[in-house]
Design an enzyme around this catalytic site. Structure first.
Site, mmCIF file in Angstrom:
data_model
loop_
_atom_site.group_PDB
_atom_site.id
_atom_site.type_symbol
_atom_site.label_atom_id
_atom_site.label_comp_id
_atom_site.label_asym_id
_atom_site.label_seq_id
_atom_site.Cartn_x
_atom_site.Cartn_y
_atom_site.Cartn_z
ATOM 1 N N LYS A 22 -9.509 2.353 -2.727
ATOM 2 C CA LYS A 22 -9.933 1.835 -1.429
ATOM 3 C C LYS A 22 -11.318 2.369 -1.088
ATOM 4 C CE LYS A 22 -8.254 1.242 3.320
ATOM 5 N NZ LYS A 22 -7.165 1.551 4.267
ATOM 6 N N CYS B 289 -5.131 -2.761 2.885
ATOM 7 C CA CYS B 289 -4.904 -2.679 4.322
ATOM 8 C C CYS B 289 -6.133 -3.069 5.137
ATOM 9 C CB CYS B 289 -4.395 -1.285 4.682
ATOM 10 S SG CYS B 289 -3.695 -1.183 6.358
ATOM 11 N N GLU C 110 0.840 -1.193 0.000
ATOM 12 C CA GLU C 110 0.000 0.000 0.000
ATOM 13 C C GLU C 110 0.881 1.252 0.000
ATOM 14 O OE1 GLU C 110 -3.262 2.006 3.084
ATOM 15 O OE2 GLU C 110 -1.811 0.497 3.782
#
Length: 519
Positions: free
Chosen positions: A329, A379, A267
């Site tokens: 995300k 994540c 990430e």
């Protein structure tokens, strides 16, 4: 009349025991993995709450148990807020304590509610401990996962990624495991007065063990070669201007060192907005991709205009536009990636870079790599199994192919050398179990790993070392029951058991009020 338990501690001792039991519960999760402790400590909390004298006392028992568990379980948030966020130590400690306090209110309502319903419905101990407390516990864990965007870290079910109960994960998911472990806890809480529940406990454990051998999904296509990069860039240096050029060079060298079907970075491996990169950086990577026939999953923030940027993964594919793919995300971290209403002062105190991202769509197409379809999550997102399951379930069309491999890009360097790393790995194992698909993890400092469709870690890199994990990975397709139904099964089961408990309590009261028959 309910038979009293043989051990009923005094009020102050009750709360101390609950607090200690909660703290000990952390040992049930990674990296310790002593999963029976999760059931045993919950059994103690159920037992104490079942014998509590009032709703308030039951609440306090639930709150103490959960506070000890959560405060010990995510104490590492202190590292991100103090060491990297710059908060004074006392304020960081207070923030962690307040978060644990707030999240423990769910357990408080569950335990207090169990105490109240047991008394109000005149339930015998076996009904309260097998029907009411496990059901309310499940609903509390489920609500902790979505209210105020959710924070279900070390939810009860995660303790069982390697226990016999793991066989239930593809059917009922992590919250279903919370329910089943709650049933086991209720069985233990009834001892030694009632030994019959031992049979139920044995049946549940045997069933879970047997279900481990069931293949809910099947191999799809050809295995792909993967290279998962672990840059090990210290968090305090990650966004430092003097470090950025070295980071860009390092990741270019690591990516282009060797071809593979899929090369994945962590990430935000690239600590610049895509619009701020050197003009030829992506072009150089694309040249390597074209020559080597590799696919690169690059973690990078992407800007879509002034003040608009997303925490993204872009995909570079052979003979394709740059980028050929983009994933943004969706489930953002409060305070770290979006600013809750009225909390901007707190975020500004922590000096978090890129602290207010744009939210991506819930349903996003997977990334084509050979004949495999790779579904990214970034994540914190792999904490929300129902969202990943929904994305897989939506697949199967030309516009939205069905994912065959899951890919997590993470940077857990924010939390130092703490138990956050193995805990996050365990969360990824649960997602693999629920979906019947392998999960690949490319992280900055660990745990970079390959997990198979059974939730087993096949290979991993040592944490806090720069390295590359190479493997051959087989994709899988098909729908597990959890993909099809999500959290409906455990939530519905909990509600039905509560309804059954009420009926049993009503039947008991009616029988008690019947006049004796004349002989």
């Amino acid at each position: 009349m309910n038979k009293p338990f043989s051990f009923v501690p005094s009020s102050p001792l009750i709360f101390v025991l609950a607090l200690i039991a909660g703290a000990v519960n952390v040992l049930a999760f990674a990296p310790f993995g002593i999963w029976p402790l999760q059931i045993a400590t919950l059994a103690l909390a159920f037992r104490l709450a079942a014998r509590a004298g009032s709703f308030r006392q039951g609440q306090l028992i639930g709150w103490a148990y959960s506070f000890g568990w959560l405060a010990a379980g995510f104490h590492w948030l202190y590292i991100s807020m103090h060491r990297y966020g710059g908060l004074p130590a006392w304020m960081a400690v207070l923030a962690v304590a307040l978060l644990a306090f707030a999240l423990s209110l769910f357990a408080a309502l569950a335990m207090g509610g169990g105490t109240r319903l047991k008394q109000r419905w005149s339930l015998p101990d076996w009904v309260a401990l097998l029907f009411v407390f496990p059901s309310l516990w499940t609903l509390a864990e489920w609500m902790r996962g979505w209210i105020f965007t959710g924070f279900p870290w070390i939810s009860s079910g995660y303790a069982h990624t390697s226990s016999p109960l793991a066989g239930f994960a593809p059917i009922v998911g992590v919250y279903g495991l919370a329910w089943i472990s709650g049933l086991l806890a209720g069985c233990i809480a009834l001892l030694p007065e009632k030994k019959l529940p031992l049979g139920l406990a044995a049946m549940l454990l045997a069933a879970g063990f047997g279900l481990k051998s069931v293949d809910w999904t099947s191999a799809h296509g050809h295995p792909i070669s993967v290279r998962l990069l672990q840059g090990n860039v210290p968090q305090e240096m990650k966004f430092a201007p003097e470090q950025i050029e070295a980071t860009l060079s390092m990741y270019y060298d690591m990516i282009s060192a060797q071809p593979a079907d899929l090369i994945a970075t962590p990430e935000t491996a690239i600590p610049l907005l895509s619009s701020q990169l050197p003009p030829d950086y992506l072009d150089l990577l694309s040249t390597f991709v074209d020559k080597s026939k590799s696919h690169v999953a690059l973690g990078i923030p992407v800007s879509d205009g002034p003040g608009q940027y997303a925490n993204s993964m872009i995909g570079l594919s052979p003979q394709a536009a740059t980028p050929a793919y983009r994933y943004d995300k969706h489930h953002l971290v409060p305070f770290g990636e979006f600013i809750p209403l009225g909390a901007r002062w707190f975020v500004e105190m922590m000096h978090i870079p890129l602290g207010d991202f744009t939210r991506g769509k819930l349903l996003q197409a997977p990334y084509a790599v050979g004949d495999q379809w790779v579904l990214p999550n970034i994540c914190y997102e792999d904490l929300f199994g129902e969202e990943i399951a929904a994305q897989v379930a939506a697949g199967g069309t030309a516009a939205m192919p069905q994912a065959s491999i899951l890919l997590n890009l993470s940077n857990i360097a924010w939390f130092g050398d703490s138990i956050a790393l193995p805990q996050h790995l365990q969360i990824s194992q649960m997602r693999a179990l629920e979906t019947g698909r392998p999960m690949l993890r490319a992280t900055n400092t660990g745990a970079t790993a390959v997990i198979n469709q059974k939730g087993e870690v096949l290979a991993r890199l040592p944490p806090f070392e720069r390295g590359v994990l190479s493997a051959s990975v087989q994709g899988y397709q098909g729908l597990t029951p959890y993909i099809r139904f999500g959290n409906i099964i455990p939530v519905a089961a909990a509600v039905l058991l509560l309804a059954a408990a009420r009926l049993l309590g009503r039947a008991k009261r009616n029988n008690a009020h019947k006049p004796p028959k004349n002989r």
